[in-house]
Design a protein around this motif. Structure first.
Motif, PDB file in Angstrom:
ATOM      1  N   VAL A 269     107.158  64.345  48.067  1.00  0.00           N
ATOM      2  CA  VAL A 269     106.742  64.115  49.551  1.00  0.00           C
ATOM      3  C   VAL A 269     108.095  63.866  50.211  1.00  0.00           C
ATOM      4  CG1 VAL A 269     105.707  62.530  51.169  1.00  0.00           C
ATOM      5  CG2 VAL A 269     104.213  63.131  49.080  1.00  0.00           C
ATOM      6  N   GLY A 270     108.109  64.663  51.429  1.00  0.00           N
ATOM      7  CA  GLY A 270     109.568  64.586  52.357  1.00  0.00           C
ATOM      8  C   GLY A 270     108.847  64.146  53.601  1.00  0.00           C
ATOM      9  N   VAL A 271     109.712  63.016  54.286  1.00  0.00           N
ATOM     10  CA  VAL A 271     109.303  62.970  55.650  1.00  0.00           C
ATOM     11  C   VAL A 271     110.418  63.297  56.257  1.00  0.00           C
ATOM     12  CG1 VAL A 271     108.591  60.729  57.265  1.00  0.00           C
ATOM     13  CG2 VAL A 271     107.827  61.005  54.890  1.00  0.00           C
ATOM     14  N   ILE A 272     110.222  64.204  57.400  1.00  0.00           N
ATOM     15  CA  ILE A 272     111.269  64.696  58.187  1.00  0.00           C
ATOM     16  C   ILE A 272     111.974  63.654  59.037  1.00  0.00           C
ATOM     17  CG2 ILE A 272     112.040  66.650  59.442  1.00  0.00           C
ATOM     18  CD1 ILE A 272     111.318  67.668  56.814  1.00  0.00           C
ATOM     19  N   ALA A 273     111.302  63.115  59.851  1.00  0.00           N
ATOM     20  CA  ALA A 273     111.512  62.182  60.859  1.00  0.00           C
ATOM     21  C   ALA A 273     110.812  60.882  60.785  1.00  0.00           C
ATOM     22  CB  ALA A 273     111.639  62.687  62.117  1.00  0.00           C
ATOM     23  N   ALA A 274     111.164  59.923  60.208  1.00  0.00           N
ATOM     24  CA  ALA A 274     110.342  58.624  60.097  1.00  0.00           C
ATOM     25  C   ALA A 274     110.184  58.102  61.345  1.00  0.00           C
ATOM     26  CB  ALA A 274     110.890  57.742  58.919  1.00  0.00           C
ATOM     27  N   ASP A 275     111.454  58.262  62.173  1.00  0.00           N
ATOM     28  CA  ASP A 275     111.242  57.331  63.777  1.00  0.00           C
ATOM     29  C   ASP A 275     110.434  57.993  64.653  1.00  0.00           C
ATOM     30  OD1 ASP A 275     114.448  58.394  62.695  1.00  0.00           O
ATOM     31  OD2 ASP A 275     114.046  56.145  62.302  1.00  0.00           O
ATOM     32  N   SER A 276     109.590  58.930  64.237  1.00  0.00           N
ATOM     33  CA  SER A 276     109.207  59.955  65.396  1.00  0.00           C
ATOM     34  C   SER A 276     108.218  58.896  66.212  1.00  0.00           C
ATOM     35  CB  SER A 276     108.516  61.062  65.107  1.00  0.00           C
ATOM     36  OG  SER A 276     107.480  60.696  64.074  1.00  0.00           O
ATOM     37  N   SER A 277     107.401  58.025  65.566  1.00  0.00           N
ATOM     38  CA  SER A 277     106.140  57.153  65.992  1.00  0.00           C
ATOM     39  C   SER A 277     106.825  55.697  66.342  1.00  0.00           C
ATOM     40  CB  SER A 277     105.093  57.205  65.222  1.00  0.00           C
ATOM     41  OG  SER A 277     105.474  56.512  63.829  1.00  0.00           O
ATOM     42  N   LEU A 278     108.343  55.651  65.743  1.00  0.00           N
ATOM     43  CA  LEU A 278     108.671  54.088  65.910  1.00  0.00           C
ATOM     44  C   LEU A 278     109.151  53.892  67.149  1.00  0.00           C
ATOM     45  CD1 LEU A 278     109.260  51.932  64.005  1.00  0.00           C
ATOM     46  CD2 LEU A 278     111.351  52.730  63.507  1.00  0.00           C
ATOM     47  N   HIS A 279     109.591  54.551  68.073  1.00  0.00           N
ATOM     48  CA  HIS A 279     110.046  54.082  69.645  1.00  0.00           C
ATOM     49  C   HIS A 279     109.195  54.444  70.736  1.00  0.00           C
ATOM     50  CE1 HIS A 279     113.684  53.460  67.215  1.00  0.00           C
ATOM     51  NE2 HIS A 279     113.823  54.492  66.820  1.00  0.00           N
ATOM     52  N   LEU A 280     107.890  54.635  70.341  1.00  0.00           N
ATOM     53  CA  LEU A 280     106.944  54.760  71.308  1.00  0.00           C
ATOM     54  C   LEU A 280     106.700  53.544  72.243  1.00  0.00           C
ATOM     55  CD1 LEU A 280     104.141  57.115  69.515  1.00  0.00           C
ATOM     56  CD2 LEU A 280     106.013  57.588  71.208  1.00  0.00           C
TER      57      LEU A 280
ATOM     58  N   ALA B  67     105.426  49.932  65.288  1.00  0.00           N
ATOM     59  CA  ALA B  67     105.954  49.701  63.904  1.00  0.00           C
ATOM     60  C   ALA B  67     104.507  49.644  62.684  1.00  0.00           C
ATOM     61  CB  ALA B  67     106.527  48.181  63.879  1.00  0.00           C
ATOM     62  N   GLU B  68     103.559  49.139  63.105  1.00  0.00           N
ATOM     63  CA  GLU B  68     102.514  49.307  62.479  1.00  0.00           C
ATOM     64  C   GLU B  68     102.033  50.491  61.985  1.00  0.00           C
ATOM     65  OE1 GLU B  68      97.572  47.951  62.183  1.00  0.00           O
ATOM     66  OE2 GLU B  68      98.769  47.492  63.863  1.00  0.00           O
ATOM     67  N   LYS B  69     102.054  51.502  63.080  1.00  0.00           N
ATOM     68  CA  LYS B  69     101.724  52.856  62.786  1.00  0.00           C
ATOM     69  C   LYS B  69     102.582  53.636  61.853  1.00  0.00           C
ATOM     70  CE  LYS B  69      98.894  53.297  66.849  1.00  0.00           C
ATOM     71  NZ  LYS B  69      98.573  53.804  68.531  1.00  0.00           N
ATOM     72  N   THR B  70     103.758  53.426  62.087  1.00  0.00           N
ATOM     73  CA  THR B  70     104.974  54.125  61.188  1.00  0.00           C
ATOM     74  C   THR B  70     104.822  53.592  59.737  1.00  0.00           C
ATOM     75  OG1 THR B  70     106.487  54.194  63.217  1.00  0.00           O
ATOM     76  CG2 THR B  70     107.470  54.244  61.007  1.00  0.00           C
ATOM     77  N   PHE B  71     104.676  52.276  59.418  1.00  0.00           N
ATOM     78  CA  PHE B  71     104.339  51.726  58.093  1.00  0.00           C
ATOM     79  C   PHE B  71     103.101  52.267  57.693  1.00  0.00           C
ATOM     80  CE2 PHE B  71     102.329  48.966  55.189  1.00  0.00           C
ATOM     81  CZ  PHE B  71     103.418  48.626  54.308  1.00  0.00           C
ATOM     82  N   GLN B  72     102.147  52.346  58.339  1.00  0.00           N
ATOM     83  CA  GLN B  72     100.714  53.196  57.879  1.00  0.00           C
ATOM     84  C   GLN B  72     100.840  54.661  57.566  1.00  0.00           C
ATOM     85  OE1 GLN B  72      97.753  53.224  61.018  1.00  0.00           O
ATOM     86  NE2 GLN B  72      96.767  51.426  60.298  1.00  0.00           N
ATOM     87  N   LEU B  73     101.679  55.218  58.346  1.00  0.00           N
ATOM     88  CA  LEU B  73     102.021  56.710  58.077  1.00  0.00           C
ATOM     89  C   LEU B  73     102.766  56.943  56.921  1.00  0.00           C
ATOM     90  CD1 LEU B  73     100.954  59.558  59.513  1.00  0.00           C
ATOM     91  CD2 LEU B  73     103.251  59.485  60.711  1.00  0.00           C
TER      92      LEU B  73
END
Length: 369
Positions: free
Chosen positions: A180-191, A197-203
């Motif tokens: 599994v590769g996550v291309i950009a883990a930060d895409s939801s982190l800075h909304l 942060a919770e949605k990022t951890f969840q995903l």
């Protein structure tokens, strides 16, 4: 909780993309992810790649004057879609042809910036000639039955890589997926959302669980520009308790659920001056009602019942579908009858010209955009 069959969770490697750039790698794929994809192709195993952003490029800009193609109906940039060569708004559906010269200064230096799933698919084809990719996002799953069709093909090993947005992150169980590769883990982190942060951890946790579910061992590679953020680090360790402890500390300090409840009031209108004036009048009316009920107080006060009102301010997306948007956030705790306060505060706005302003009330909102 453990995995079905007692399988161990896959090891997670977090790649600092800033270091990749410093060391001369300008690709969207880190060297580790590139090598891991090559290894899976050689062994005939499958991979899942997550990028929670559809389209080809997230915005189009003129390098001569700085013009950025935006939606005429929303305050949001248009996304470039390679297959149709169109710019699209993902909020209202507006579409227009991609410009060949700048509409502002007529320069030919039009460039495409940002990365979407279409661009990742294109890059995979360049790096691994002959690679079979199934792309799953809103653009490829609009037809009835298309979602099931793509998953069936992948399950029958008709593709090497399943590339997609968050729809590929959970519920999938394929025995030959070992990467599994996550291309950009930060895409939801800075909304602008307290749950970012919770949605990022969840995903990250959900998508990591797609690898190594059966007899073959799995591996997860997470690419990030903020690799030291606690949501990324705790997801790397599959450590929910540590994430929850840190997140609750932030929520308590900032006064957000579960330490209070929220109500989001969004106002919208075609005319900005009327909307701004109505927003101020509504907030003042609500404050008067709360004061009369004896509950208007900061949440950090010692009162058993407390309510505070933030705003009105422009919404994070200040215009959608030709309507300007303002919002008020109500934070409260204790036995406060917020519904009664809102009914009383809204009463004057249901008559006359101000009634044209649309009020939307969301209790315990899941989205604050």
């Amino acid at each position: 909780p453990g995995r079905v069959g007692g399988r161990p969770m896959p090891p997670v490697t977090v790649i600092d993309m800033r270091e990749e750039l410093q060391e001369g790698n300008r690709s969207m794929f880190s060297r580790r992810l590139h090598a891991a994809l090559g290894e899976r192709l050689e062994r005939g195993e499958q991979s899942v790649l997550l990028l929670n952003r559809r389209g080809h490029s997230t915005f189009v800009m003129c390098r001569s004057c700085g013009y950025t193609a935006g939606c005429p109906h929303c305050d949001i940039s248009l996304t470039y879609h390679q297959k149709t060569r169109m710019l699209r708004c993902h909020y209202c559906g507006h579409a227009e042809p991609s410009p060949t010269v700048c509409p502002s200064c007529e320069s030919e230096h039009i460039r495409f910036f940002g990365t979407g799933t279409q661009r990742v698919e294109e890059e995979l084809a360049k790096l691994f000639p002959g690679i079979r990719v199934i792309r799953m996002d809103v653009d490829t799953t609009t037809e009835k039955g298309s979602h099931e069709k793509w998953l069936k093909l992948f399950g029958e090993r008709q593709a090497d890589v399943l590339l997609g947005t968050q729809m590929v992150a959970k519920g999938l169980d394929f025995p030959y997926v070992t990467l599994v590769g996550v291309i950009a883990a930060d895409s939801s982190l800075h909304l602008p959302d307290f749950r970012a942060a919770e949605k990022t951890f969840q995903l990250l946790t959900q998508v990591a669980g797609r690898a190594g579910r059966h007899h073959l061992e799995g591996e997860v590679v997470v690419q990030s520009y903020t690799p030291d953020h606690y949501s990324v680090r705790t997801a790397q360790r599959h450590d929910f308790e540590a994430f929850a402890a840190e997140e609750l500390k932030h929520r308590r300090f900032m006064g957000y659920p579960p330490f209070c409840r929220l109500v989001l009031v969004t106002l919208s209108h075609e005319q900005l001056p009327l909307l701004a004036a109505t927003g101020e009048q509504f907030a003042e009316a609500l404050r008067e009602q709360a004061e009369r009920a004896g509950v208007l107080a900061p949440l950090e006060s010692a009162r058993e019942r407390a309510l505070e009102i933030l705003g009105p301010v422009a919404s994070p997306i200040p215009r959608l579908k030709d309507r300007y948007r303002f919002q008020c956030m109500i934070k409260y705790r204790g036995g406060v009858d917020v519904a009664a306060l809102l009914r009383a505060a809204l009463a004057p706005f249901t008559e006359g010209s101000q009634g044209k302003v649309l009020f939307s009330i969301d209790v315990d909102p899941q989205v604050i955009m």
